[in-house]
Design a protein around this motif. Sequence first.
Motif, PDB file in Angstrom:
ATOM      1  N   TRP A  88     -11.993   9.510 -14.204  1.00 28.29           N
ATOM      2  CA  TRP A  88     -12.040   9.652 -12.746  1.00 28.29           C
ATOM      3  C   TRP A  88     -10.707   9.235 -12.130  1.00 28.29           C
ATOM      4  O   TRP A  88     -10.208   9.889 -11.215  1.00 28.29           O
ATOM      5  CB  TRP A  88     -13.175   8.811 -12.155  1.00 28.29           C
ATOM      6  N   GLU A  89     -10.160   8.142 -12.617  1.00 26.96           N
ATOM      7  CA  GLU A  89      -8.882   7.669 -12.090  1.00 26.96           C
ATOM      8  C   GLU A  89      -7.795   8.728 -12.269  1.00 26.96           C
ATOM      9  O   GLU A  89      -7.012   8.990 -11.355  1.00 26.96           O
ATOM     10  CB  GLU A  89      -8.489   6.367 -12.792  1.00 26.96           C
ATOM     11  N   ASN A  90      -7.770   9.367 -13.435  1.00 25.10           N
ATOM     12  CA  ASN A  90      -6.787  10.428 -13.685  1.00 25.10           C
ATOM     13  C   ASN A  90      -7.011  11.624 -12.773  1.00 25.10           C
ATOM     14  O   ASN A  90      -6.054  12.235 -12.299  1.00 25.10           O
ATOM     15  CB  ASN A  90      -6.807  10.850 -15.153  1.00 25.10           C
ATOM     16  N   LEU A  91      -8.282  11.982 -12.532  1.00 24.33           N
ATOM     17  CA  LEU A  91      -8.581  13.094 -11.628  1.00 24.33           C
ATOM     18  C   LEU A  91      -8.115  12.798 -10.203  1.00 24.33           C
ATOM     19  O   LEU A  91      -7.551  13.662  -9.531  1.00 24.33           O
ATOM     20  CB  LEU A  91     -10.080  13.406 -11.637  1.00 24.33           C
ATOM     21  N   VAL A  92      -8.350  11.578  -9.754  1.00 21.99           N
ATOM     22  CA  VAL A  92      -7.921  11.187  -8.406  1.00 21.99           C
ATOM     23  C   VAL A  92      -6.402  11.233  -8.314  1.00 21.99           C
ATOM     24  O   VAL A  92      -5.834  11.758  -7.352  1.00 21.99           O
ATOM     25  CB  VAL A  92      -8.472   9.791  -8.031  1.00 21.99           C
ATOM     26  N   LYS A  93      -5.728  10.689  -9.326  1.00 20.44           N
ATOM     27  CA  LYS A  93      -4.257  10.707  -9.333  1.00 20.44           C
ATOM     28  C   LYS A  93      -3.737  12.139  -9.341  1.00 20.44           C
ATOM     29  O   LYS A  93      -2.769  12.457  -8.654  1.00 20.44           O
ATOM     30  CB  LYS A  93      -3.715   9.935 -10.538  1.00 20.44           C
ATOM     31  N   GLU A  94      -4.385  13.015 -10.120  1.00 19.54           N
ATOM     32  CA  GLU A  94      -3.966  14.408 -10.168  1.00 19.54           C
ATOM     33  C   GLU A  94      -4.139  15.075  -8.803  1.00 19.54           C
ATOM     34  O   GLU A  94      -3.272  15.817  -8.351  1.00 19.54           O
ATOM     35  CB  GLU A  94      -4.763  15.159 -11.232  1.00 19.54           C
ATOM     36  N   ALA A  95      -5.258  14.793  -8.160  1.00 25.13           N
ATOM     37  CA  ALA A  95      -5.492  15.360  -6.822  1.00 25.13           C
ATOM     38  C   ALA A  95      -4.427  14.871  -5.847  1.00 25.13           C
ATOM     39  O   ALA A  95      -3.879  15.650  -5.065  1.00 25.13           O
ATOM     40  CB  ALA A  95      -6.888  14.984  -6.323  1.00 25.13           C
ATOM     41  N   MET A  96      -4.104  13.578  -5.923  1.00 22.08           N
ATOM     42  CA  MET A  96      -3.093  13.011  -5.024  1.00 22.08           C
ATOM     43  C   MET A  96      -1.728  13.636  -5.278  1.00 22.08           C
ATOM     44  O   MET A  96      -1.014  13.996  -4.340  1.00 22.08           O
ATOM     45  CB  MET A  96      -3.014  11.492  -5.206  1.00 22.08           C
ATOM     46  N   SER A  97      -1.371  13.795  -6.540  1.00 26.59           N
ATOM     47  CA  SER A  97      -0.042  14.326  -6.846  1.00 26.59           C
ATOM     48  C   SER A  97       0.051  15.823  -6.579  1.00 26.59           C
ATOM     49  O   SER A  97       1.144  16.355  -6.430  1.00 26.59           O
ATOM     50  CB  SER A  97       0.350  14.007  -8.293  1.00 26.59           C
ATOM     51  N   SER A  98      -1.095  16.511  -6.504  1.00 29.21           N
ATOM     52  CA  SER A  98      -1.072  17.946  -6.224  1.00 29.21           C
ATOM     53  C   SER A  98      -0.792  18.237  -4.753  1.00 29.21           C
ATOM     54  O   SER A  98      -0.558  19.379  -4.390  1.00 29.21           O
ATOM     55  CB  SER A  98      -2.400  18.584  -6.634  1.00 29.21           C
ATOM     56  N   GLY A  99      -0.866  17.203  -3.944  1.00 31.90           N
ATOM     57  CA  GLY A  99      -0.575  17.391  -2.526  1.00 31.90           C
ATOM     58  C   GLY A  99      -1.810  17.547  -1.653  1.00 31.90           C
ATOM     59  O   GLY A  99      -1.693  17.742  -0.450  1.00 31.90           O
ATOM     60  N   ILE A 100      -2.985  17.470  -2.241  1.00 33.65           N
ATOM     61  CA  ILE A 100      -4.202  17.588  -1.434  1.00 33.65           C
ATOM     62  C   ILE A 100      -4.311  16.372  -0.511  1.00 33.65           C
ATOM     63  O   ILE A 100      -4.042  15.255  -0.911  1.00 33.65           O
ATOM     64  CB  ILE A 100      -5.458  17.728  -2.333  1.00 33.65           C
TER      65      ILE A 100
ATOM     66  N   GLU B 122       0.832  -1.211   0.000  1.00 31.58           N
ATOM     67  CA  GLU B 122       0.000   0.000   0.000  1.00 31.58           C
ATOM     68  C   GLU B 122       0.861   1.253   0.000  1.00 31.58           C
ATOM     69  O   GLU B 122       0.600   2.193  -0.745  1.00 31.58           O
ATOM     70  CB  GLU B 122      -0.913   0.030   1.233  1.00 31.58           C
ATOM     71  N   LYS B 123       1.893   1.261   0.835  1.00 35.40           N
ATOM     72  CA  LYS B 123       2.783   2.424   0.914  1.00 35.40           C
ATOM     73  C   LYS B 123       3.478   2.673  -0.415  1.00 35.40           C
ATOM     74  O   LYS B 123       3.539   3.811  -0.894  1.00 35.40           O
ATOM     75  CB  LYS B 123       3.829   2.217   2.014  1.00 35.40           C
ATOM     76  N   VAL B 124       4.004   1.617  -1.015  1.00 38.80           N
ATOM     77  CA  VAL B 124       4.721   1.745  -2.283  1.00 38.80           C
ATOM     78  C   VAL B 124       3.763   2.150  -3.404  1.00 38.80           C
ATOM     79  O   VAL B 124       4.039   3.068  -4.172  1.00 38.80           O
ATOM     80  CB  VAL B 124       5.471   0.438  -2.619  1.00 38.80           C
ATOM     81  N   ALA B 125       2.612   1.482  -3.472  1.00 42.21           N
ATOM     82  CA  ALA B 125       1.625   1.790  -4.519  1.00 42.21           C
ATOM     83  C   ALA B 125       1.153   3.237  -4.413  1.00 42.21           C
ATOM     84  O   ALA B 125       1.012   3.925  -5.432  1.00 42.21           O
ATOM     85  CB  ALA B 125       0.448   0.820  -4.443  1.00 42.21           C
ATOM     86  N   ASN B 126       0.911   3.710  -3.194  1.00 39.77           N
ATOM     87  CA  ASN B 126       0.472   5.097  -3.007  1.00 39.77           C
ATOM     88  C   ASN B 126       1.492   6.073  -3.559  1.00 39.77           C
ATOM     89  O   ASN B 126       1.134   7.045  -4.213  1.00 39.77           O
ATOM     90  CB  ASN B 126       0.206   5.394  -1.535  1.00 39.77           C
ATOM     91  N   GLU B 127       2.758   5.845  -3.293  1.00 43.56           N
ATOM     92  CA  GLU B 127       3.805   6.743  -3.791  1.00 43.56           C
ATOM     93  C   GLU B 127       3.965   6.667  -5.300  1.00 43.56           C
ATOM     94  O   GLU B 127       4.367   7.628  -5.934  1.00 43.56           O
ATOM     95  CB  GLU B 127       5.152   6.459  -3.107  1.00 43.56           C
ATOM     96  N   LEU B 128       3.645   5.522  -5.870  1.00 41.26           N
ATOM     97  CA  LEU B 128       3.748   5.358  -7.327  1.00 41.26           C
ATOM     98  C   LEU B 128       2.448   5.756  -8.039  1.00 41.26           C
ATOM     99  O   LEU B 128       2.362   5.701  -9.254  1.00 41.26           O
ATOM    100  CB  LEU B 128       4.104   3.903  -7.663  1.00 41.26           C
ATOM    101  N   ASN B 129       1.437   6.149  -7.239  1.00 42.47           N
ATOM    102  CA  ASN B 129       0.114   6.527  -7.768  1.00 42.47           C
ATOM    103  C   ASN B 129      -0.518   5.416  -8.596  1.00 42.47           C
ATOM    104  O   ASN B 129      -1.058   5.658  -9.686  1.00 42.47           O
ATOM    105  CB  ASN B 129       0.186   7.828  -8.577  1.00 42.47           C
ATOM    106  N   ILE B 130      -0.431   4.205  -8.087  1.00 45.90           N
ATOM    107  CA  ILE B 130      -1.058   3.046  -8.723  1.00 45.90           C
ATOM    108  C   ILE B 130      -1.794   2.260  -7.655  1.00 45.90           C
ATOM    109  O   ILE B 130      -1.651   2.531  -6.467  1.00 45.90           O
ATOM    110  CB  ILE B 130      -0.010   2.139  -9.430  1.00 45.90           C
TER     111      ILE B 130
END
Length: 110
Positions: free
Chosen positions: A77-89, A48-56
């Motif tokens: 939707w998946e791209n929007l979620v990944k974008e939100a995650m990578s933006s730091g929210i 989970e930790k590794v996947a979260n950092e890799l956004n997968i």
Amino acid sequence: MIGERVKKYRQEKGMSLTELAERAGVAKSYLSALERNIQQNPSVQFLEKVANELNITIDHLIKDTVEEGESGLDSEWENLVKEAMSSGISKEEFKNFLEFNKWKMKKEDD
């Protein structure tokens, strides 16, 4: 093998072994052993930790192929979620936004 997939996704993201280990909060030595197939049964928490950092998703690490939509989200939707995650929210900030949006929609209906 899981280790090979971790290495593939890590390299696709342009991350070093050290960077991924630090960002995911896992031991670099364990991550290295996993990528070299010395370790072969990582815990779900580790994945989970590794996947979260890799956004997968974890599915990407444990399955040879992941069907589109298998996460339950369409690709937009998946791209929007990944974008939100990578933006730091943070999850909390995102939850607050959703609650505000629900409140706003309810006010408009009244």
